[in-house]
Write a protein that holds these residues in place. Structure first.
Motif, PDB file in Angstrom:
ATOM      1  N   GLU A 126       0.817  -1.208   0.000  1.00 23.73           N
ATOM      2  CA  GLU A 126       0.000   0.000   0.000  1.00 23.73           C
ATOM      3  C   GLU A 126       0.856   1.265   0.000  1.00 23.73           C
ATOM      4  O   GLU A 126       0.553   2.222  -0.722  1.00 23.73           O
ATOM      5  CB  GLU A 126      -0.929   0.001   1.213  1.00 23.73           C
ATOM      6  CG  GLU A 126      -2.017  -1.045   1.135  1.00 23.73           C
ATOM      7  CD  GLU A 126      -2.902  -1.057   2.361  1.00 23.73           C
ATOM      8  OE1 GLU A 126      -2.892  -0.065   3.119  1.00 23.73           O
ATOM      9  OE2 GLU A 126      -3.600  -2.061   2.558  1.00 23.73           O
ATOM     10  N   LYS A 127       1.913   1.283   0.818  1.00 22.03           N
ATOM     11  CA  LYS A 127       2.776   2.466   0.913  1.00 22.03           C
ATOM     12  C   LYS A 127       3.430   2.775  -0.434  1.00 22.03           C
ATOM     13  O   LYS A 127       3.422   3.916  -0.896  1.00 22.03           O
ATOM     14  CB  LYS A 127       3.847   2.236   1.982  1.00 22.03           C
ATOM     15  CG  LYS A 127       4.852   3.347   2.119  1.00 22.03           C
ATOM     16  CD  LYS A 127       5.912   2.981   3.155  1.00 22.03           C
ATOM     17  CE  LYS A 127       7.089   3.915   3.052  1.00 22.03           C
ATOM     18  NZ  LYS A 127       8.235   3.451   3.804  1.00 22.03           N
ATOM     19  N   ALA A 148       0.896   4.055  -2.968  1.00 17.62           N
ATOM     20  CA  ALA A 148       0.525   5.450  -2.713  1.00 17.62           C
ATOM     21  C   ALA A 148       1.627   6.410  -3.148  1.00 17.62           C
ATOM     22  O   ALA A 148       1.348   7.518  -3.613  1.00 17.62           O
ATOM     23  CB  ALA A 148       0.202   5.648  -1.232  1.00 17.62           C
TER      24      ALA A 148
END
Length: 85
Positions: free
Chosen positions: A47-48, A51
């Motif tokens: 996810e990081k 993003a």
């Protein structure tokens, strides 16, 4: 999932062998599988990284090389292949 597949396609289209592990295994197991398969580099994404539009790079031997943008990583890979003897 989608980001990992997109990263794999970008690197494959740039001329690098790229496999995407979409299995349900835990990340440590995926890394261990990649190491035993003799991959030189693993680009870990979650996810990081999705993003930030980055990849987290690991070299064989479990060396963590940190997070880089895809452009920085592609440039670095090109430098590595250009200087490989």
């Amino acid at each position: 999932g989608e980001y990992a597949e997109r990263v794999g396609k970008i690197f494959h289209d740039a001329g690098y062998w790229a496999d995407v592990d979409m299995s349900k295994e835990r990340i440590k197991k995926k890394i261990r599988n990649a190491e035993t398969s003799q991959y030189n580099f693993m680009l870990c994404v979650g996810e990081k990284e999705s993003a930030n539009n980055t990849v987290n790079i690991r070299a064989r031997g479990n060396d963590e090389l940190g997070e880089k943008s895809m452009d920085e990583t592609l440039k670095w890979f090109k430098e590595l292949t250009d200087t490989y003897q």
